[in-house]
Design an enzyme around this catalytic site. Structure first.
Site, mmCIF file in Angstrom:
data_model
loop_
_atom_site.group_PDB
_atom_site.id
_atom_site.type_symbol
_atom_site.label_atom_id
_atom_site.label_comp_id
_atom_site.label_asym_id
_atom_site.label_seq_id
_atom_site.Cartn_x
_atom_site.Cartn_y
_atom_site.Cartn_z
ATOM 1 N N LYS A 81 0.775 -1.165 0.096
ATOM 2 C CA LYS A 81 0.252 0.064 0.127
ATOM 3 C C LYS A 81 0.546 0.826 -0.317
ATOM 4 O O LYS A 81 1.733 1.270 0.536
ATOM 5 C CB LYS A 81 -0.833 0.184 1.514
ATOM 6 C CG LYS A 81 -2.110 1.139 1.640
ATOM 7 C CD LYS A 81 -3.168 0.650 3.090
ATOM 8 C CE LYS A 81 -3.714 2.299 2.200
ATOM 9 N NZ LYS A 81 -4.905 1.204 3.369
ATOM 10 N N SER A 158 -9.183 1.499 2.872
ATOM 11 C CA SER A 158 -8.769 2.410 1.771
ATOM 12 C C SER A 158 -7.361 1.705 1.652
ATOM 13 O O SER A 158 -7.264 1.647 0.290
ATOM 14 C CB SER A 158 -7.993 3.434 2.805
ATOM 15 O OG SER A 158 -7.315 2.969 3.734
ATOM 16 N N SER A 182 -9.414 -0.745 7.278
ATOM 17 C CA SER A 182 -8.966 -0.694 5.628
ATOM 18 C C SER A 182 -8.638 -1.883 5.116
ATOM 19 O O SER A 182 -7.723 -1.879 4.228
ATOM 20 C CB SER A 182 -8.367 0.264 5.767
ATOM 21 O OG SER A 182 -8.610 1.804 5.794
#
Length: 455
Positions: A81, A158, A182
């Site tokens: 990420k 996210s 997330s």
């Protein structure tokens, strides 16, 4: 020659690398070519680390050839990420306000993964500042949901790019982060396993912060075994042994009857209840009961939570001076945090101090809690991109169940419920019980995978 490497688990790939059945350099090229072909818009990966990946893959090839692999995942390519500092590679948190931010060293968990031989393919997309459960980003683009293809649908956030990279066969596994869900929301919406680790179980050094007292590092994978292996590597410890775990008929599970089912999509409710019935039919004791701590903490955070207050505090220098450049949906949540007073925040923290022990007491005598990971199916992007109120409601419902395990300190894992619709079964345990949770999750995973049709 045709390969199915993109469908294999990380451990399966690692085993074949160690046996010299797969060349990690060819494997890395395979994934990078798939990324090039399937991510033409660049909405899944915001940048590749091609040179680094091949250097790491060649080193892994040499180790495998010499019979000196560093871990069971040596040579396996994964994604990271865009919150994790990567030496000399921009790490921008999905935000136009952080463009050009280029660290000089790797995040600690990335260093550990590299030492174990994992290959870094690149940086995956995220909601701006990692603040949102829908997964959309008007700056970098929104990755497509990898499961529901009837219309462009939310990938979950996210860690949106992380989930889609694995579900689309563009990485063997992914590293995301979980502050309010997330990891688990995008994992559930893309039919993956997602591990929310206990706060502090994995180091946050070199990870862009959002809520410093709630942020956690966690993997998104195709199996519980992969998640357990990665958890061990990132924690610099021996991975938990999943063999010899208790059979499903030895499990005692608590299913909350309050909060987690409110406003649930009929498909989500039906599939989750079928999964729980299947476990019950296989001998697990599934007890349905009220969890009062959920009602109390939900009431305490109805005007704002710790995460949004800390998020504003962390990024206020940008929110207050350059807020017009931030995704309006994200900015609205920053402003929610800004509007909370110190007494507001302390009221929430006091309730946590009260309700966490109450929750743990409720769980005494149970192996874990089980519930829907996300109450709703992925909404269409059109429905949330054009309507701020629709976004707010969908975002709240997406994160509601998962947030409970962040605020009331827990570890949790979402398991995909077999079938066509992307639904997850969340298994939750008190903080610090990550290894025990993984063993329970592995048992449930096997039971659901070999059980009756749950479509």
């Amino acid at each position: 020659m045709q390969h199915n490497w993109d469908t294999m688990t990380a451990l399966e790939l690692g085993h074949k690398i160690a046996k010299n059945f797969i060349n990690p350099v060819e494997l890395t090229e395979y994934f990078l070519e798939r990324i090039k072909h399937h991510d033409r818009a660049g909405s899944i990966y915001v940048r590749h680390t091609r040179a680094r990946a091949f250097q790491e893959a060649e080193a892994a090839r040499q180790r495998a050839k010499a019979g000196m692999t560093r871990s069971r995942l040596d040579g396996v390519p994964i994604s990271w990420k865009d919150l994790y500092d990567t030496a000399n590679i921009p790490t921008e948190g999905g935000s136009p306000l952080l463009v050009g931010r280029t660290p000089t060293t790797d995040a600690l968990v990335l260093k550990r993964a590299t030492m174990a031989g994992l290959v870094c393919l690149g940086k995956t997309n995220t909601v701006q500042f990692a603040l949102g459960g829908i997964g959309s980003n008007p700056h970098t683009g929104t990755p497509p949901n990898a499961v529901m293809k009837d219309a462009p649908r939310a990938p979950g956030g996210s860690s949106c790019g992380a989930a889609v990279s694995v579900a689309s066969g563009l990485a063997a596994a992914a590293i995301g982060s979980d502050t309010g869900g997330s990891v688990r929301v995008p994992a559930a919406w893309n039919c993956l396993v997602g591990l929310k680790t206990s706060y502090g179980a994995l180091p946050l050094d070199g990870v862009l912060p959002l809520s410093p007292t709630l942020d956690t590092v966690g993997p998104l994978t195709k199996s519980v075994a992969d998640a357990a292996e990665i958890f061990g590597i990132l924690g610099a410890r021996i991975p938990v042994d999943l063999e010899g775990r208790n059979p499903v008929n030895r499990l005692r599970l608590l299913c909350p009857t309050n909060v987690v089912w409110d406003q649930a999509d009929p498909t989500v409710e039906s599939k989750t209840r079928k999964a729980l019935d299947a476990l019950d039919n296989l001998g697990a004791a599934v007890v349905h009961d009220t969890v009062q701590a959920f009602d109390e903490i939900t009431d305490a955070i109805k005007h704002g939570g710790i995460a949004t207050a800390e998020a504003y505090t962390t990024w206020r220098h940008l929110v207050d001076t350059k807020g017009s450049a931030i995704d309006p949906n994200v900015l609205a949540r920053f402003h929610q945090g800004r509007e909370m007073s110190a007494p507001d925040v302390e009221i929430v923290r006091a309730e946590v101090r009260k309700q966490a022990p109450a929750l743990y007491a409720k769980l005494a005598g149970f192996d874990a809690m089980v519930m829907p990971t996300v109450a709703i199916l992925p909404p269409t992007l059109e429905s949330v991109d054009r309507d701020p109120e629709a976004y707010r409601i969908a975002n709240m419902l997406a994160l509601r169940n998962t947030t409970l395990g962040n605020i009331l300190p827990c570890c949790a894992v979402t398991l995909p419920i077999p079938g066509d619709s992307p639904c997850g079964l969340m298994v939750m345990a008190p903080a610090g019980h990550d290894n025990r949770l993984l063993r329970i999750a592995a048992t449930i995973e096997k039971a659901l995978g070999s059980g009756p049709d749950l479509t």
